[in-house]
Design an enzyme around this catalytic site. Structure first.
Site, PDB file in Angstrom:
ATOM      1  N   LEU A  89      10.433 -20.792  -5.134  1.00  0.00           N
ATOM      2  CA  LEU A  89       9.563 -19.761  -4.547  1.00  0.00           C
ATOM      3  C   LEU A  89       8.249 -19.732  -5.325  1.00  0.00           C
ATOM      4  O   LEU A  89       8.261 -19.695  -6.556  1.00  0.00           O
ATOM      5  CB  LEU A  89      10.272 -18.390  -4.639  1.00  0.00           C
ATOM      6  CG  LEU A  89       9.450 -17.151  -4.290  1.00  0.00           C
ATOM      7  CD1 LEU A  89       8.985 -17.197  -2.832  1.00  0.00           C
ATOM      8  CD2 LEU A  89      10.282 -15.876  -4.521  1.00  0.00           C
ATOM      9  N   ASP A 136       0.838  -1.208   0.000  1.00  0.00           N
ATOM     10  CA  ASP A 136       0.000   0.000   0.000  1.00  0.00           C
ATOM     11  C   ASP A 136       0.873   1.257   0.000  1.00  0.00           C
ATOM     12  O   ASP A 136       2.006   1.240   0.470  1.00  0.00           O
ATOM     13  CB  ASP A 136      -0.918  -0.035   1.236  1.00  0.00           C
ATOM     14  CG  ASP A 136      -2.122   0.877   1.078  1.00  0.00           C
ATOM     15  OD1 ASP A 136      -2.358   1.376  -0.046  1.00  0.00           O
ATOM     16  OD2 ASP A 136      -2.839   1.088   2.081  1.00  0.00           O
ATOM     17  N   HIS A 183       2.788   3.235  -8.792  1.00  0.00           N
ATOM     18  CA  HIS A 183       2.574   1.813  -9.097  1.00  0.00           C
ATOM     19  C   HIS A 183       3.782   1.258  -9.866  1.00  0.00           C
ATOM     20  O   HIS A 183       4.204   0.134  -9.634  1.00  0.00           O
ATOM     21  CB  HIS A 183       1.293   1.630  -9.920  1.00  0.00           C
ATOM     22  CG  HIS A 183       0.045   2.046  -9.197  1.00  0.00           C
ATOM     23  ND1 HIS A 183      -0.238   1.647  -7.901  1.00  0.00           N
ATOM     24  CD2 HIS A 183      -1.009   2.834  -9.575  1.00  0.00           C
ATOM     25  CE1 HIS A 183      -1.401   2.162  -7.526  1.00  0.00           C
ATOM     26  NE2 HIS A 183      -1.886   2.887  -8.514  1.00  0.00           N
TER      27      HIS A 183
HETATM   28  C1  IPE Z   1      -5.554  -2.908  -0.494  1.00  0.00           C
HETATM   29  O1  IPE Z   1      -5.151  -1.593  -0.598  1.00  0.00           O
HETATM   30  C2  IPE Z   1      -5.565  -3.549  -1.859  1.00  0.00           C
HETATM   31  C3  IPE Z   1      -4.271  -3.744  -2.470  1.00  0.00           C
HETATM   32  C4  IPE Z   1      -3.104  -3.459  -1.940  1.00  0.00           C
HETATM   33  C5  IPE Z   1      -4.312  -4.345  -3.782  1.00  0.00           C
HETATM   34  P1  IPE Z   1      -6.202  -0.388  -0.745  1.00  0.00           P
HETATM   35  O2  IPE Z   1      -5.399   0.834  -0.753  1.00  0.00           O
HETATM   36  O3  IPE Z   1      -7.089  -0.626  -1.903  1.00  0.00           O
HETATM   37  O4  IPE Z   1      -7.054  -0.563   0.582  1.00  0.00           O
HETATM   38  P2  IPE Z   1      -7.954   0.487   1.371  1.00  0.00           P
HETATM   39  O5  IPE Z   1      -8.951   1.012   0.384  1.00  0.00           O
HETATM   40  O6  IPE Z   1      -7.054   1.562   1.863  1.00  0.00           O
HETATM   41  O7  IPE Z   1      -8.552  -0.311   2.481  1.00  0.00           O
HETATM   42  C1  IPE Z   2      -1.502   0.131  -3.390  1.00  0.00           C
HETATM   43  O1  IPE Z   2      -1.258   1.499  -3.428  1.00  0.00           O
HETATM   44  C2  IPE Z   2      -1.579  -0.476  -4.753  1.00  0.00           C
HETATM   45  C3  IPE Z   2      -2.925  -0.910  -5.157  1.00  0.00           C
HETATM   46  C4  IPE Z   2      -3.999  -0.902  -4.428  1.00  0.00           C
HETATM   47  C5  IPE Z   2      -3.042  -1.391  -6.521  1.00  0.00           C
HETATM   48  P1  IPE Z   2      -2.465   2.530  -3.442  1.00  0.00           P
HETATM   49  O2  IPE Z   2      -2.791   2.847  -4.854  1.00  0.00           O
HETATM   50  O3  IPE Z   2      -3.587   2.031  -2.620  1.00  0.00           O
HETATM   51  O4  IPE Z   2      -1.775   3.770  -2.759  1.00  0.00           O
HETATM   52  P2  IPE Z   2      -2.478   4.829  -1.786  1.00  0.00           P
HETATM   53  O5  IPE Z   2      -3.086   4.052  -0.655  1.00  0.00           O
HETATM   54  O6  IPE Z   2      -3.503   5.545  -2.599  1.00  0.00           O
HETATM   55  O7  IPE Z   2      -1.349   5.698  -1.347  1.00  0.00           O
HETATM   56 MG    MG Z   3      -4.106   2.300  -0.674  1.00  0.00          MG
END
Ligand code: IPE
Ligand code: IPE
Ligand code: MG
Length: 251
Positions: free
Chosen positions: A136, A25, A42
């Site tokens: 792995l 995240d 990303h």
């Molecule tokens: C969880 O992250 C999903 C992934 C890492 C793929 P999100 O950023 O989508 O989760 P919330 O919305 O903060 O709970």
């Molecule tokens: C996690 O990073 C990646 C995915 C959910 C694909 P986010 O895109 O959720 O990043 P934040 O939480 O907005 O910073």
């Molecule tokens: Mg996120």
């Protein structure tokens, strides 16, 4: 592997997790804090995966689950969703050779049927081409959500029993379903339970990730955004894990 400030030797090889799951995240926040478009976060986040594979191979940790796209992530703008799947497609193109060379098996958890045919084909051939690799297993969780997974498993378990049983003993047979039999209907049927669940970027929630499989996982939360999550951060998480006393309900 290059030198680290936290050497591998400081880890106890007897107390390593077998299955680590990561909620990657903070890609978006990493990018916006630098004035960049979210997709740049990303992109950098995908690059970080190489460090992770290196460490897991060096330590012989056999199972890694990565939360790449959740069943809830469809709520994001179409442009970001498209960019994420395009990035996934590039990632497979770039890494299939590396997976084969390093004996990394790729599997997918989640319902990939809503993805484009091109991506489904690419995923299916990467899964097939790496199926015999054994060092792995990397479990890409794509359009994955625990509630959807558990509901699907419940339906599949009952349907399969229904198909194979006579009406008289159906109730008895359904009542006999054990936890280990039920697990055979989860996407993760070939994986052990999660030992260590890591979430980056400061959020302390599970966001519908591997709820069944993480019933006894040790949780590690770090404020570091995923694109900054380095080899040292992985070692830190593993060192912290080794300090935990896992009781599984006993004293
Ligand atoms: C969880 O992250 C999903 C992934 C890492 C793929 P999100 O950023 O989508 O989760 P919330 O919305 O903060 O709970
Ligand atoms: C996690 O990073 C990646 C995915 C959910 C694909 P986010 O895109 O959720 O990043 P934040 O939480 O907005 O910073
Ligand atoms: Mg996120």
């Amino acid at each position: 592997m290059p030198e680290h400030s936290l050497p591998i030797q400081s880890l106890d090889p007897e107390k390593l997790p077998r299955h680590v799951a990561i909620i990657l995240d903070g890609n978006g926040r990493w990018a916006t804090s630098r004035g960049l478009p979210r997709i740049e976060g990303h992109r950098k986040g995908a690059e970080q995966l190489h460090d992770l594979f290196d460490v897991f191979l060096a330590l012989n940790i056999p199972f890694l689950s990565l939360y790449i796209f959740s069943t809830e992530n469809w709520k994001r703008p179409r442009q970001e969703i498209d960019a994420l799947f395009q990035l996934l497609s590039f990632f497979i193109d770039e890494n299939l050779k590396i997976f084969k060379k390093n004996k990394i098996r790729m599997i997918v958890s989640g319902d990939i049927s809503p993805l484009s045919n091109a991506i489904q084909n690419k995923l299916n051939s990467a899964i097939a081409e790496t199926a015999k690799n054994y060092l792995l297993t990397v479990n890409f969780c794509l359009n994955y959500g625990s509630r959807a997974e558990i509901l699907r498993a419940a339906k599949d378990a009952i349907l399969s029993i229904h198909k194979n049983q006579t009406a008289q003993d159906l109730t008895e047979r359904i009542e006999s379903i054990s936890e280990s039999e039920f697990e055979q209907y989860l996407y993760t049927k070939d994986l052990p339970d999660v030992d260590l669940l890591i979430r980056t970027a400061g959020e302390q929630r599970l966001s519908n990730y591997l709820l069944w499989q993480s019933a006894y996982a040790e949780l590690f939360f770090t404020p570091v955004f995923w694109p900054d999550f380095s080899k040292d951060d992985i070692f830190q998480a593993l060192l912290d894990y080794q300090k935990r006393i896992r009781k599984f309900g006993s004293i």
